[in-house]
Design a protein around this motif. Sequence first.
Motif, short mmCIF file in Angstrom:
data_model
loop_
_atom_site.label_atom_id
_atom_site.label_comp_id
_atom_site.label_asym_id
_atom_site.label_seq_id
_atom_site.Cartn_x
_atom_site.Cartn_y
_atom_site.Cartn_z
N GLU A 118 0.83 -1.20 0.00
CA GLU A 118 0.00 0.00 0.00
C GLU A 118 0.87 1.25 0.00
N ALA A 119 1.97 1.22 0.76
CA ALA A 119 2.91 2.35 0.75
C ALA A 119 3.52 2.53 -0.63
N LYS A 126 0.97 4.13 -2.89
CA LYS A 126 0.85 5.57 -2.60
C LYS A 126 2.05 6.34 -3.13
N GLY A 127 3.23 5.70 -3.13
CA GLY A 127 4.40 6.33 -3.70
C GLY A 127 4.24 6.57 -5.18
N VAL A 128 3.74 5.56 -5.90
CA VAL A 128 3.50 5.71 -7.34
C VAL A 128 2.44 6.77 -7.58
N GLU A 129 1.39 6.75 -6.79
CA GLU A 129 0.31 7.72 -6.96
C GLU A 129 0.81 9.15 -6.74
N VAL A 169 9.00 8.18 -1.11
CA VAL A 169 7.66 8.35 -0.54
C VAL A 169 7.25 7.09 0.23
N ALA A 170 7.44 5.93 -0.40
CA ALA A 170 7.04 4.68 0.23
C ALA A 170 7.79 4.44 1.54
N GLU A 171 9.08 4.69 1.52
CA GLU A 171 9.90 4.49 2.72
C GLU A 171 9.37 5.31 3.89
N ASN A 172 8.97 6.52 3.62
CA ASN A 172 8.47 7.39 4.68
C ASN A 172 7.13 6.94 5.25
#
Length: 260
Positions: free
Chosen positions: A137-138, A141-144, A189-192
Motif C-alpha cells: 500500500e505504501a 501511494k508512492g507511485v500515486e 515516498v514509500a519508505e516514509n
Amino acid sequence: MEGQNQKVQILVASHKPYWMPSDPLYVPVQVGAALREHIEGYAHDDEGDNISLKNPRYCELTALWWGWRNLDCDWLGLVHYRRYFAGSGERGILTSLEAEALTRLDKVVVAKQRNYHIETIKSHYTHTFDQDGSQLEALRKGVEAVSPKRVAYLDQFLSQTHGHMFNMFIMPRELLDPYCTWLFDVLRVAENLIDFSQLNDFHARCVGRLSERLLDPWLMSEGLAVQEVRVRGMEKTNWVKKGGSFLAAKFLGKRYEASF
C-alpha cells in the motif's frame, strides 16, 4: 572507475568478498560500504554521489544509485554477486561481446520472467513478507504521489502471476536517467510511509524488495520492448527448502525469514 567511458558496464552488487568475473564488462560494487570496512578491488558505493547509508533498507539499489550518478557509459546494467545474466563466459555468464550484441537490439534487457503459477505478484509478496499489506500500500501511494497515471500499470502487474524480478536489467542512458529518477522518487515516498520499528534486519530490507515490483510497471507505462535473458545462479538452489517455504507462506501464513 569514476569517469570511465565504456559502451556497456554492468554493476555487480555485493556486500562481501566473492568471486568476480575478469571481463571488463563488470564493475564489482561493495554495497553498504559506508557501514563496513572497504573490500579491496571493488568500487565502493559510499564514493562520490551516493546513498550508501540506506543499504540496510535499499539493498542492491545503493549500487544502482552509485553507478547511475558516477559512471560514464552508454548502457548500464545491474546484477548480483549470486545471480548474473547467462552467456558463454566464465561460469556461464554474459560476456562483453554478448552484451554489446544485446544493445544492438535496442531493447531493455531483463531477466527471464519468473512465474509463481498459484500466486499473483501481490499475493506472493503479501504471504512471504507483508502480511498486513501495508508495504504494498505504501508502494502504491508512492507511485500515486509521483506519477498517478502509472498506478494502473502497478495494479495490473501486481495482479499477474509472472514478472521480471531480481532488479536485473541493462538499459541505455537515455532510459536509465528517467527510470532511476522515478524509481527513487517513488521509493522515497514509500519508505516514509513504512513503520520500520517492528521489522528485524531481514524484513527491513523491504524497500529493495518493493523496488523489484516497479520495473515492469515502468516498462509497461513507457511501452518499451524487452529482451529476456536467462539467469545464471552462482550457488546451488535448495529447491526442496525453497518450495516448502513458498507453500508454507501461502497456506500456513509463515512468512520468509531468510534469503534462498
